[in-house]
Design a protein around this motif. Sequence first.
Motif, mmCIF file in Angstrom:
data_model
loop_
_atom_site.group_PDB
_atom_site.id
_atom_site.type_symbol
_atom_site.label_atom_id
_atom_site.label_comp_id
_atom_site.label_asym_id
_atom_site.label_seq_id
_atom_site.Cartn_x
_atom_site.Cartn_y
_atom_site.Cartn_z
ATOM 1 N N ILE A 1 39.138 39.537 46.827
ATOM 2 C CA ILE A 1 38.461 38.797 45.761
ATOM 3 C C ILE A 1 36.995 38.579 46.123
ATOM 4 O O ILE A 1 36.108 38.788 45.291
ATOM 5 C CB ILE A 1 39.181 37.465 45.471
ATOM 6 C CG1 ILE A 1 40.536 37.746 44.812
ATOM 7 C CG2 ILE A 1 38.321 36.544 44.596
ATOM 8 C CD1 ILE A 1 41.449 36.539 44.722
ATOM 9 N N ASN A 2 36.739 38.185 47.366
ATOM 10 C CA ASN A 2 35.355 37.988 47.805
ATOM 11 C C ASN A 2 34.550 39.278 47.702
ATOM 12 O O ASN A 2 33.393 39.266 47.274
ATOM 13 C CB ASN A 2 35.313 37.460 49.235
ATOM 14 C CG ASN A 2 35.784 36.028 49.342
ATOM 15 O OD1 ASN A 2 35.837 35.301 48.344
ATOM 16 N ND2 ASN A 2 36.144 35.614 50.537
ATOM 17 N N LEU A 3 35.167 40.384 48.074
ATOM 18 C CA LEU A 3 34.487 41.674 47.986
ATOM 19 C C LEU A 3 34.177 42.035 46.532
ATOM 20 O O LEU A 3 33.069 42.470 46.214
ATOM 21 C CB LEU A 3 35.338 42.769 48.637
ATOM 22 C CG LEU A 3 34.758 44.175 48.626
ATOM 23 C CD1 LEU A 3 33.450 44.227 49.396
ATOM 24 C CD2 LEU A 3 35.759 45.150 49.220
ATOM 25 N N LEU A 4 35.127 41.829 45.642
ATOM 26 C CA LEU A 4 34.900 42.128 44.226
ATOM 27 C C LEU A 4 33.802 41.251 43.630
ATOM 28 O O LEU A 4 32.955 41.741 42.878
ATOM 29 C CB LEU A 4 36.205 41.959 43.435
ATOM 30 C CG LEU A 4 37.293 42.994 43.722
ATOM 31 C CD1 LEU A 4 38.592 42.608 43.024
ATOM 32 C CD2 LEU A 4 36.844 44.385 43.312
ATOM 33 N N VAL A 5 33.809 39.989 43.976
ATOM 34 C CA VAL A 5 32.761 39.072 43.490
ATOM 35 C C VAL A 5 31.409 39.525 44.017
ATOM 36 O O VAL A 5 30.417 39.571 43.283
ATOM 37 C CB VAL A 5 33.080 37.614 43.898
ATOM 38 C CG1 VAL A 5 31.883 36.709 43.683
ATOM 39 C CG2 VAL A 5 34.284 37.095 43.118
ATOM 40 N N HIS A 6 31.380 39.877 45.290
ATOM 41 C CA HIS A 6 30.141 40.329 45.915
ATOM 42 C C HIS A 6 29.625 41.606 45.242
ATOM 43 O O HIS A 6 28.430 41.729 44.947
ATOM 44 C CB HIS A 6 30.384 40.557 47.408
ATOM 45 C CG HIS A 6 29.154 40.807 48.194
ATOM 46 N ND1 HIS A 6 28.193 39.854 48.392
ATOM 47 C CD2 HIS A 6 28.736 41.918 48.839
ATOM 48 C CE1 HIS A 6 27.232 40.365 49.124
ATOM 49 N NE2 HIS A 6 27.538 41.616 49.407
ATOM 50 N N GLU A 7 30.514 42.547 44.972
ATOM 51 C CA GLU A 7 30.123 43.778 44.291
ATOM 52 C C GLU A 7 29.594 43.499 42.894
ATOM 53 O O GLU A 7 28.620 44.103 42.457
ATOM 54 C CB GLU A 7 31.305 44.749 44.215
ATOM 55 C CG GLU A 7 31.652 45.396 45.521
ATOM 56 C CD GLU A 7 32.878 46.283 45.440
ATOM 57 O OE1 GLU A 7 33.619 46.217 44.428
ATOM 58 O OE2 GLU A 7 33.097 47.034 46.397
ATOM 59 N N GLN A 8 30.242 42.574 42.199
ATOM 60 C CA GLN A 8 29.797 42.236 40.847
ATOM 61 C C GLN A 8 28.399 41.620 40.889
ATOM 62 O O GLN A 8 27.546 41.960 40.072
ATOM 63 C CB GLN A 8 30.783 41.267 40.194
ATOM 64 C CG GLN A 8 30.426 40.924 38.768
ATOM 65 C CD GLN A 8 31.418 39.948 38.154
ATOM 66 O OE1 GLN A 8 32.113 39.230 38.847
ATOM 67 N NE2 GLN A 8 31.469 39.926 36.840
#
Length: 171
Positions: free
Chosen positions: A69-76
């Motif tokens: 989730i943190n990675l996806l938020v960061h990518e977004q």
Amino acid sequence: MVDKQMFEILFRRHYDGMFRLARRILNDDAKSKDVVSDVFAELLDKDEAELRTETLQGLLLTSVRNRCINLLVHEQKTQQVQQAVRLEIQAAARDDGSVTMTEQLEAIRRFVNTQLLPISQQILRLRYQQGLKYREIAETIGMSEVTVHNHLSHSLKQIKNHFKSLGYGIE
């Protein structure tokens, strides 16, 4: 600290389930492997007493889920910053005839060449000048895709903040 034998047992027992969860969330094998590796790396630092077997699987899966989730938020966020920088440069080129797109791009190049770390410069060039994907950059440089992503994200944030401070109206 977890001993080598216990770590190997935990790895064999839980890796597949952790990887499947990460793969379901991220839809990317390389990023999923990186996330699971990071969780196992953290596990090495834990005291064996903290790793009760009845709660370990839940702990590991929760750690994988949270990292994904943190990675996806960061990518977004990175994509939003990239889009904002592109839009601001385009808007400035339309609204202000005194500063051309070429001059703005040159200002960005100067900033990148003088203010960013050499590895960040290299990653930016591979991504935006050569059009390589994260995986290709990671293979070229010899680092994980997550690390490549982190360098790009940090570099774009620095660029955004610099030009925002100069009054380019980037939000």
